[in-house]
Design a protein around this motif. Structure first.
Motif, short mmCIF file in Angstrom:
data_model
loop_
_atom_site.label_atom_id
_atom_site.label_comp_id
_atom_site.label_asym_id
_atom_site.label_seq_id
_atom_site.Cartn_x
_atom_site.Cartn_y
_atom_site.Cartn_z
N ARG A 35 23.25 -16.79 -22.74
CA ARG A 35 23.55 -17.16 -24.12
C ARG A 35 22.26 -17.66 -24.76
O ARG A 35 21.70 -18.68 -24.32
N ILE A 36 21.80 -16.97 -25.78
CA ILE A 36 20.53 -17.27 -26.42
C ILE A 36 20.79 -17.84 -27.81
O ILE A 36 21.35 -17.17 -28.67
N GLY A 37 20.41 -19.10 -27.99
CA GLY A 37 20.55 -19.74 -29.28
C GLY A 37 21.95 -20.27 -29.53
O GLY A 37 22.76 -20.39 -28.62
N PRO A 38 22.24 -20.57 -30.81
CA PRO A 38 21.33 -20.39 -31.95
C PRO A 38 20.19 -21.42 -31.94
O PRO A 38 20.40 -22.58 -31.59
N LYS A 73 7.29 -13.81 -39.14
CA LYS A 73 8.35 -12.96 -39.68
C LYS A 73 9.65 -13.74 -39.84
O LYS A 73 10.44 -13.49 -40.76
N TYR A 74 9.88 -14.69 -38.91
CA TYR A 74 11.13 -15.46 -38.93
C TYR A 74 10.81 -16.95 -38.99
O TYR A 74 10.98 -17.67 -37.99
N PRO A 75 10.36 -17.46 -40.14
CA PRO A 75 10.00 -18.88 -40.22
C PRO A 75 11.20 -19.80 -40.09
O PRO A 75 11.06 -20.95 -39.68
N SER A 76 12.38 -19.32 -40.46
CA SER A 76 13.63 -20.08 -40.34
C SER A 76 14.68 -19.15 -39.74
O SER A 76 15.34 -18.40 -40.47
N PRO A 77 14.87 -19.16 -38.42
CA PRO A 77 15.62 -18.10 -37.75
C PRO A 77 17.13 -18.21 -37.80
O PRO A 77 17.82 -17.26 -37.47
N THR A 78 17.66 -19.35 -38.20
CA THR A 78 19.09 -19.59 -38.01
C THR A 78 19.95 -18.50 -38.62
O THR A 78 20.83 -17.93 -37.96
N ASN A 79 19.72 -18.15 -39.88
CA ASN A 79 20.57 -17.16 -40.54
C ASN A 79 20.14 -15.73 -40.27
O ASN A 79 20.98 -14.82 -40.22
N THR A 80 18.83 -15.51 -40.10
CA THR A 80 18.35 -14.14 -39.93
C THR A 80 18.56 -13.60 -38.52
O THR A 80 18.90 -12.44 -38.33
N LEU A 81 18.37 -14.45 -37.52
CA LEU A 81 18.48 -14.01 -36.13
C LEU A 81 19.82 -14.35 -35.50
O LEU A 81 20.19 -13.76 -34.48
N PHE A 82 20.51 -15.29 -36.08
CA PHE A 82 21.80 -15.73 -35.52
C PHE A 82 22.86 -15.73 -36.63
O PHE A 82 23.23 -16.78 -37.14
N PRO A 83 23.31 -14.54 -37.01
CA PRO A 83 24.31 -14.46 -38.09
C PRO A 83 25.53 -15.32 -37.78
O PRO A 83 26.06 -15.31 -36.67
N GLY A 84 25.93 -16.07 -38.79
CA GLY A 84 27.07 -16.96 -38.60
C GLY A 84 26.76 -18.12 -37.68
O GLY A 84 27.68 -18.79 -37.21
N ASN A 85 25.47 -18.35 -37.42
CA ASN A 85 25.03 -19.43 -36.53
C ASN A 85 25.65 -19.29 -35.14
O ASN A 85 26.02 -20.28 -34.50
N LYS A 86 25.74 -18.04 -34.66
CA LYS A 86 26.32 -17.76 -33.35
C LYS A 86 25.26 -17.33 -32.35
O LYS A 86 24.25 -16.71 -32.70
N ALA A 87 25.48 -17.64 -31.09
CA ALA A 87 24.55 -17.27 -30.02
C ALA A 87 24.55 -15.76 -29.81
O ALA A 87 25.53 -15.07 -30.10
N LEU A 88 23.43 -15.26 -29.28
CA LEU A 88 23.36 -13.88 -28.81
C LEU A 88 23.74 -13.88 -27.34
O LEU A 88 23.19 -14.63 -26.55
#
Length: 291
Positions: A208-211, A259-274
């Protein structure tokens, strides 16, 4: 503070050298490990642990058979194993907050060991060398003959990486081409100052990666404009001893942070883990964005 060596409780020595002198078998085991050739470990059944990460599992795991990490110069790779049930933790420590990390490592293995009727905890410590700033020696003693070779009056580590076979308890020198899943994302979290975290759920056999969240990396454009020498001298704890891919790795991680200065919304949609799980071929496969 007592610890277990060779199955006996001893007092914490004043230095790593004192520990080795008091327990000669430790030096012999270290010599045998240093003398091994490096094995290239493939991705099947591998759980790769990056800097400031830990992972713990047991021989009952149907997906993971190997824990491993590399690129350790002044960093240390720690393996903690319970001899009763085989539960094994591997972590890659850089000395950022050792006082907080040691209880985290201990508690991770205890969660598997509570119901073991017998057994002891074994610790294996790999990494560090006689670096110019003496960072390795400080970290070695915080965690518990250094891993050192000399060439043209410069010091280098002998062992950069290890793997541990969860099923057999074998520990061996190793290197890795596959450092996933989400290698850049996990590296960016560490470079941005993230703390030690546990990345693997042995019960579900999932990573589980993130968020994750971080603030924009300071002066990222400036660092990306610097030449290799400047990056080595300023962004490495051991510029002369880094592996050949170090600068490329740092540049790609800096590009990721830009590229991702603030990753929460861009890399973790809905603030969910990958969430990733091994497929039938033993490779990581993304299965969902978790809660």
């Amino acid at each position: 503070m007592p610890l277990l060596v060779e199955g006996r409780r001893v007092r914490l020595p004043q230095s790593a050298g004192d520990l080795v002198r008091a327990h000669p078998p430790l030096e012999e085991r270290a010599r045998l490990l240093r003398g091994q050739s490096v094995q290239q470990v493939g991705p099947q059944g591998l759980l790769y642990v990056q800097q400031r990460e830990l992972a713990v599992t047991s021989p009952k795991d149907g997906s993971i058979s190997i824990l491993g990490s590399d690129d350790a110069t002044t960093c240390h790779i720690v393996v903690l194993r319970h001899t009763g049930n085989g539960a094994t933790c591997l972590t890659h420590c850089d000395g950022t907050d050792t006082k907080a990390e040691v209880p985290l490592i201990m508690n991770s293995i205890k969660s598997f060991s509570d119901h073991a009727q017998c057994g002891r905890l074994e610790v294996h410590l790999v990494g560090g060398f006689n670096d110019d700033r003496q960072l390795s020696q400080k970290l070695t003693h915080q965690l518990l003959k250094l891993n050192d070779r000399e060439e043209n009056e410069n010091h280098f580590p002998i062992i950069y990486g290890i793997a541990v076979n969860i099923k057999t308890a074998e520990i061996y020198r190793a290197s890795f081409q596959d450092r996933g899943p989400e290698e850049q994302l996990r590296a960016a979290r560490a470079l941005a100052g993230g703390p030690m975290i546990s990345i693997y759920d042995a019960e579900t056999e999932q990573i589980r990666i993130g968020p994750y969240s971080w603030t924009p990396f300071p002066h990222v454009d400036f660092w990306l404009q610097q030449d290799d020498k400047q990056i080595l001298e300023n962004l490495s704890t051991s510029p002369l001893a880094e592996p050949p891919h170090f600068v490329e790795h740092i540049r790609s991680t800096l590009m990721f942070l830009k590229k991702y200065p603030s990753p929460t919304n861009t890399l973790f949609p809905g603030n969910k883990a990958l969430v990733y799980k091994k497929n039938e071929d033993g490779l990581w496969e993304k299965i969902s964005s978790g809660n």
